[in-house]
Each structure stands twice: as structure tokens, then as C-alpha cells.
Scaffold this motif. Structure first.
Motif, short mmCIF file in Angstrom:
data_model
loop_
_atom_site.label_atom_id
_atom_site.label_comp_id
_atom_site.label_asym_id
_atom_site.label_seq_id
_atom_site.Cartn_x
_atom_site.Cartn_y
_atom_site.Cartn_z
N ILE A 112 44.85 -22.20 39.88
CA ILE A 112 43.68 -23.04 39.65
C ILE A 112 44.14 -24.49 39.71
N SER A 113 43.51 -25.29 40.59
CA SER A 113 43.92 -26.67 40.81
C SER A 113 43.20 -27.63 39.87
N SER A 114 43.88 -28.73 39.54
CA SER A 114 43.26 -29.79 38.74
C SER A 114 42.14 -30.45 39.54
N ASP A 115 42.24 -30.41 40.87
CA ASP A 115 41.16 -30.86 41.74
C ASP A 115 40.33 -29.60 42.04
N HIS A 116 39.19 -29.48 41.40
CA HIS A 116 38.41 -28.24 41.45
C HIS A 116 37.88 -27.89 42.84
N GLN A 117 37.97 -28.84 43.77
CA GLN A 117 37.52 -28.55 45.14
C GLN A 117 38.63 -27.90 45.95
N LYS A 118 39.82 -27.79 45.37
CA LYS A 118 40.94 -27.22 46.11
C LYS A 118 41.28 -25.82 45.59
N SER A 119 41.60 -24.94 46.52
CA SER A 119 42.04 -23.59 46.20
C SER A 119 43.52 -23.51 46.58
N VAL A 120 44.36 -23.02 45.70
CA VAL A 120 45.80 -22.95 45.96
C VAL A 120 46.25 -21.49 45.85
N GLN A 121 46.91 -21.02 46.89
CA GLN A 121 47.47 -19.66 46.92
C GLN A 121 48.99 -19.77 47.04
N LEU A 122 49.70 -19.10 46.18
CA LEU A 122 51.16 -19.05 46.26
C LEU A 122 51.52 -17.73 46.92
N LEU A 123 52.24 -17.80 48.04
CA LEU A 123 52.67 -16.59 48.74
C LEU A 123 54.16 -16.41 48.50
N LEU A 124 54.52 -15.30 47.91
CA LEU A 124 55.93 -14.98 47.63
C LEU A 124 56.36 -13.86 48.57
N SER A 125 57.53 -14.00 49.15
CA SER A 125 58.10 -12.90 49.93
C SER A 125 59.62 -13.00 49.87
N GLU A 126 60.27 -11.88 50.09
CA GLU A 126 61.74 -11.80 50.02
C GLU A 126 62.25 -12.37 48.70
N VAL A 127 61.67 -11.89 47.61
CA VAL A 127 61.99 -12.40 46.28
C VAL A 127 63.06 -11.55 45.62
N ARG A 128 64.04 -12.19 45.04
CA ARG A 128 64.99 -11.52 44.14
C ARG A 128 65.25 -12.49 43.01
N VAL A 129 64.93 -12.08 41.80
CA VAL A 129 65.03 -12.98 40.66
C VAL A 129 65.44 -12.20 39.42
N GLN A 130 66.20 -12.87 38.55
CA GLN A 130 66.59 -12.29 37.27
C GLN A 130 66.75 -13.43 36.28
N PRO A 131 65.76 -13.65 35.42
CA PRO A 131 65.82 -14.78 34.51
C PRO A 131 66.56 -14.53 33.20
N PHE A 132 66.92 -13.28 32.90
CA PHE A 132 67.57 -12.95 31.62
C PHE A 132 68.72 -11.97 31.85
N ASP A 133 69.60 -11.87 30.85
CA ASP A 133 70.70 -10.89 30.83
C ASP A 133 71.58 -10.98 32.07
N ILE A 134 71.94 -12.21 32.44
CA ILE A 134 72.75 -12.44 33.63
C ILE A 134 74.22 -12.35 33.22
N THR A 135 74.97 -11.48 33.91
CA THR A 135 76.38 -11.27 33.56
C THR A 135 77.30 -12.28 34.22
N ALA A 136 76.95 -12.75 35.43
CA ALA A 136 77.78 -13.73 36.15
C ALA A 136 76.92 -14.46 37.17
N ASP A 137 77.32 -15.68 37.54
CA ASP A 137 76.59 -16.46 38.54
C ASP A 137 76.48 -15.69 39.85
N PHE A 138 75.30 -15.70 40.43
CA PHE A 138 75.02 -15.09 41.74
C PHE A 138 75.24 -13.59 41.76
N VAL A 139 75.20 -12.95 40.59
CA VAL A 139 75.32 -11.50 40.52
C VAL A 139 74.06 -10.95 39.88
N PHE A 140 73.32 -10.12 40.64
CA PHE A 140 72.09 -9.53 40.14
C PHE A 140 72.39 -8.16 39.53
N SER A 141 71.62 -7.80 38.51
CA SER A 141 71.66 -6.44 37.98
C SER A 141 70.88 -5.55 38.93
#
Length: 142
Positions: A112-141
Motif C-alpha cells: 500500500i503506497s503513501s500516494d494512494h493513486q499508486k499501486s505497488v507490487q513486489l515480485l520475488l523470485s529465486e529467493v533464499r533467506v535465513q534471518p535467524f539461527d545462522i551458524t556461519a556467514d554465507f551458510v544456509f541451513s
């Protein structure tokens, strides 16, 4: 009726920073000299299930700031300036604690945009994320 549309890709030279907490984490990505800033907020919480208390993390909030005066993606904007688009009651990428989230497919999240005339869509693809319980840099569980 004036229609403006801009597709704003995340550039390779983006700057990243974040805050890693025990139950709350934040990732901030900005590009084109901070004309565009994407903030992702994550929460880790417990839920009662049939197997007892289980912990999960999720993407809880998104904030996207964009400048329609920036001319790479906006040509002759009607009302140039900075705007912010945010998610509303978001619960996305829900993942068991200690695990990473990975998805190659495209997902769309409406903001939802602060400018109510604008519609904003976030497109996510090829996502790999881990925000917690990280054992080492650049190492995913798993």
C-alpha cells in the motif's frame, strides 16, 4: 486518466545492511544512491501445535521507499518525489525455526503506497533467506 508504470529491478551494486536479533531481524537493501530502499522485517515466534510448542519465523513487514524524481525508471513523473509503500498485516515465507527459506518461483506481494493513486507490487523470485539461527556467514541451513 494518466497511467504511469515502472519496473524497478534490484541492481547488482545494491548496498545492504541489517540488524540481527534473537526474535526480530531486519534486512535493508538500497540502490541508485538510495533512490530505492527495500526493508524486510522478520519475526521469530512460537506456536502451539498438535506436537506441542514449535518455533517458526516469517516475513512480517515490508517497506519500499521509491523516488519518482529518479529518471532511470521514471520518465517525466506527474508528481515527482519520494513515496513509501508498505505491507499490511503480512505473514509470508513462514518457515520452521533453524531452517532457511528457498523458492525459485515468482511470488507477488501487494504493498500500500503513501500516494494512494499508486499501486505497488513486489515480485520475488529465486529467493533464499535465513534471518535467524545462522551458524556461519554465507551458510544456509536446510
Amino acid at each position: 486518466l494518466i497511467t504511469e508504470q515502472a519496473d524497478i529491478p534490484l541492481s547488482r551494486g545494491a548496498e545492504m545492511k541489517g540488524k540481527c536479533g534473537t526474535n526480530e531481524s531486519e534486512l535493508e537493501i538500497s540502490w541508485l544512491e538510495q533512490a530505492y530502499t527495500l526493508k524486510l522485517f522478520f519475526l521469530k515466534e512460537g506456536h502451539n501445535t498438535s506436537r506441542g510448542q514449535e518455533a517458526f519465523w516469517r516475513l512480517s513487514r515490508i517497506q519500499f521507499t521509491y523516488d519518482t524524481a529518479e529518471r532511470t525508471y521514471f520518465k517525466d513523473a506527474v508528481s515527482p518525489g519520494k513515496h513509501t509503500a508498505s505491507s499490511h498485516r503480512l505473514s509470508a515465507l513462514v518457515t520452521p525455526a533453524g531452517k532457511s527459506y528457498e523458492c525459485q518461483a515468482q511470488q507477488t506481494i501487494s504493498l500500500i503506497s503513501s500516494d494512494h493513486q499508486k499501486s505497488v507490487q513486489l515480485l520475488l523470485s529465486e529467493v533464499r533467506v535465513q534471518p535467524f539461527d545462522i551458524t556461519a556467514d554465507f551458510v544456509f541451513s536446510e
